[in-house]
Design an enzyme around this catalytic site. Structure first.
Site, PDB file in Angstrom:
ATOM      1  N   LYS A  35      72.159-108.662  36.430  1.00  0.00           N
ATOM      2  CA  LYS A  35      71.568-109.374  37.577  1.00  0.00           C
ATOM      3  C   LYS A  35      72.275-110.715  37.760  1.00  0.00           C
ATOM      4  CE  LYS A  35      68.068-111.200  34.460  1.00  0.00           C
ATOM      5  NZ  LYS A  35      66.728-110.993  33.876  1.00  0.00           N
ATOM      6  N   ARG A 130      53.595-112.302  33.629  1.00  0.00           N
ATOM      7  CA  ARG A 130      54.426-112.511  34.810  1.00  0.00           C
ATOM      8  C   ARG A 130      54.296-111.252  35.660  1.00  0.00           C
ATOM      9  NH1 ARG A 130      60.694-113.980  33.897  1.00  0.00           N
ATOM     10  NH2 ARG A 130      60.664-111.757  33.478  1.00  0.00           N
ATOM     11  N   TYR A 252      79.372-142.903  40.560  1.00  0.00           N
ATOM     12  CA  TYR A 252      78.190-143.254  41.360  1.00  0.00           C
ATOM     13  C   TYR A 252      77.130-143.935  40.519  1.00  0.00           C
ATOM     14  CZ  TYR A 252      79.802-140.436  45.310  1.00  0.00           C
ATOM     15  OH  TYR A 252      80.505-139.935  46.356  1.00  0.00           O
ATOM     16  N   MET A 300      80.168-134.545  43.105  1.00  0.00           N
ATOM     17  CA  MET A 300      80.224-133.208  43.703  1.00  0.00           C
ATOM     18  C   MET A 300      81.470-132.444  43.256  1.00  0.00           C
ATOM     19  SD  MET A 300      80.124-132.150  47.732  1.00  0.00           S
ATOM     20  CE  MET A 300      78.466-132.723  48.027  1.00  0.00           C
TER      21      MET A 300
HETATM   22  C1  PLP Z   1      66.970-110.730  32.431  1.00  0.00           C
HETATM   23  C2  PLP Z   1      66.210-109.690  31.699  1.00  0.00           C
HETATM   24  C3  PLP Z   1      66.666-109.186  30.466  1.00  0.00           C
HETATM   25  C4  PLP Z   1      67.851-109.766  29.728  1.00  0.00           C
HETATM   26  O1  PLP Z   1      67.442-110.917  29.031  1.00  0.00           O
HETATM   27  P1  PLP Z   1      68.472-111.724  28.072  1.00  0.00           P
HETATM   28  O2  PLP Z   1      67.637-112.787  27.465  1.00  0.00           O
HETATM   29  O3  PLP Z   1      69.516-112.275  28.971  1.00  0.00           O
HETATM   30  O4  PLP Z   1      69.002-110.751  27.111  1.00  0.00           O
HETATM   31  C5  PLP Z   1      65.973-108.130  29.904  1.00  0.00           C
HETATM   32  N1  PLP Z   1      64.873-107.624  30.508  1.00  0.00           N
HETATM   33  C6  PLP Z   1      64.383-108.103  31.666  1.00  0.00           C
HETATM   34  C7  PLP Z   1      63.165-107.516  32.254  1.00  0.00           C
HETATM   35  C8  PLP Z   1      65.031-109.157  32.292  1.00  0.00           C
HETATM   36  O5  PLP Z   1      64.539-109.643  33.444  1.00  0.00           O
END
Ligand code: PLP
Length: 355
Positions: A35, A130, A252, A300
């Site tokens: 992802k 969650r 800055y 930036m």
């Molecule tokens: C992002 C995610 C993972 C991977 O987690 P890591 O800590 O990067 O290994 C696994 N399961 C779910 C549901 C996730 O959203």
């Protein structure tokens, strides 16, 4: 001369880190989590390097379609499932597996007339609160899914809140096991931290993310100590030099002021490239082969580094912001964040080279 900032992506390190996941979880299939554009490394690039994985996990249908269209035949899992019923025909056409975390999704599946069955990962809320069904609602959800004509294989899934912390996974794992025992369904629980520390939580599918990219999920263990190799190395060069007199400031807000005469290097990398603006003076940076520190505010397009003790450094000297030689976790810690955020934030304008 072009701007010297570049992200190098080490494909052999990706494959090596997949091997580390397999050493820890030899009985499990690997669902490589790609992802967020492969945690900033390029989703398709990562998938190609990790084509030996049995599955890929992404966030949305667009990413999943791109993977299928690129020719990947593995399981592709949507980590939050579908968001509305109009996505279901795409799930069927592209053979996408879906997390199911709420009753509304089950209702949509029950109403759908689909040409093929959709594989689902039924998510238990075992304590993270969650996404997912509460323990007392899980069995009913499973029965409805198993009765739905549009649903194929059902895998039981949960996600740990504290696998990377002292608290660990015990309570969530006990919750999951008490429900899954006696149910005839494959299981998926472990993120990177659980893969590395909790073999009892491996199940049928492990879901490594951050470890594949060579970063440690733990505050108390370095990537190297886990045999993980950094995949992304962000490099640039010094493009300007300043000689500060005592009392003069740089950048800055005049946030850094010299206490004695000193040389400062200006590096082509700023927050528009994904470098954290909150990194304070003292954030580690590698300059001309030596460990140094940032000075003042990140701009930036530029940041400033201390050249004290690096007399050989000048215009064009190489700088490593993170990666090989400087773990991204250390930069993240100095900036008050985690490596995940820095990797994901790499800006599209940064040129990428595969090595
Ligand atoms: C992002 C995610 C993972 C991977 O987690 P890591 O800590 O990067 O290994 C696994 N399961 C779910 C549901 C996730 O959203």
């Amino acid at each position: 001369m072009t701007r010297p900032l570049q992200a190098q992506i080490d494909l052999s390190a990706l494959r090596h880190n997949l091997g580390v996941a397999r050493v820890h979880a030899p009985q499990s299939k690997v669902m490589a989590v790609i992802k967020a554009n492969g945690y900033g490394h390029g989703m398709l690039r990562v998938a190609r390097a990790l084509e030996a994985a049995e599955g890929f996990a992404v966030l949305n249908v667009d990413e999943a379609m791109a993977l299928r269209e690129a020719g990947f035949n593995q399981t592709i899992l949507l980590l939050e499932g579908f968001f509305s019923a109009d996505e279901l025909p795409i799930l069927a056409e592209y053979r996408l597996a879906s997390v199911i975390h709420c009753l509304e999704q089950i209702e949509m599946l029950e109403m759908a007339g689909l040409p093929v069955k959709i594989e689902v990962f039924l998510k238990l809320n075992s304590g993270m609160n969650r996404l997912g069904f509460r323990p007392e609602a899980l069995v009913a959800a499973l029965q409805r899914l198993q009765a739905a004509r549009a649903v194929g294989r059902v895998t039981l899934m949960t996600h740990f809140a504290c696998a990377d912390e002292a608290q660990g996974v015990a309570a969530q794992l006990a919750c999951f096991d008490s429900l899954a025992t006696g149910l005839d369904a494959p299981r998926s629980l472990a993120n990177s931290a659980a893969i590395l520390r909790y073999p009892q939580a491996h199940g049928d599918w492990v879901r490594p993310g951050i470890m594949l990219y060579g970063s440690s999920p733990f505050a108390d263990a370095s990537a190297a100590s886990l045999d993980l190799k950094p995949v992304m190395t962000l490099t640039s060069a010094i493009i300007g030099l300043q000689e500060l007199q005592t009392g003069e400031a740089v950048g800055y807000g005049a946030a850094f002021r010299a206490e004695h005469p000193m040389r400062v290097g200006i590096v082509a990398c700023g927050y528009a490239d994904g470098y954290p603006r909150h990194a304070p003076t003292g954030t580690p940076v590698f300059v001309n082969g030596q460990l140094s520190r940032t000075l003042g505010r990140v701009s930036m397009d530029m940041l400033c580094v201390d050249l004290t003790g690096i007399p050989g450094a000048g215009i064009g000297s190489p700088v490593t912001l993170w990666g090989e030689g400087l773990p991204v976790e250390e930069v993240a810690r100095a900036a008050g964040t985690i490596s995940y955020e820095l990797l994901c934030a790499l800006a599209p304008r940064v040129p990428v080279a595969e090595v």
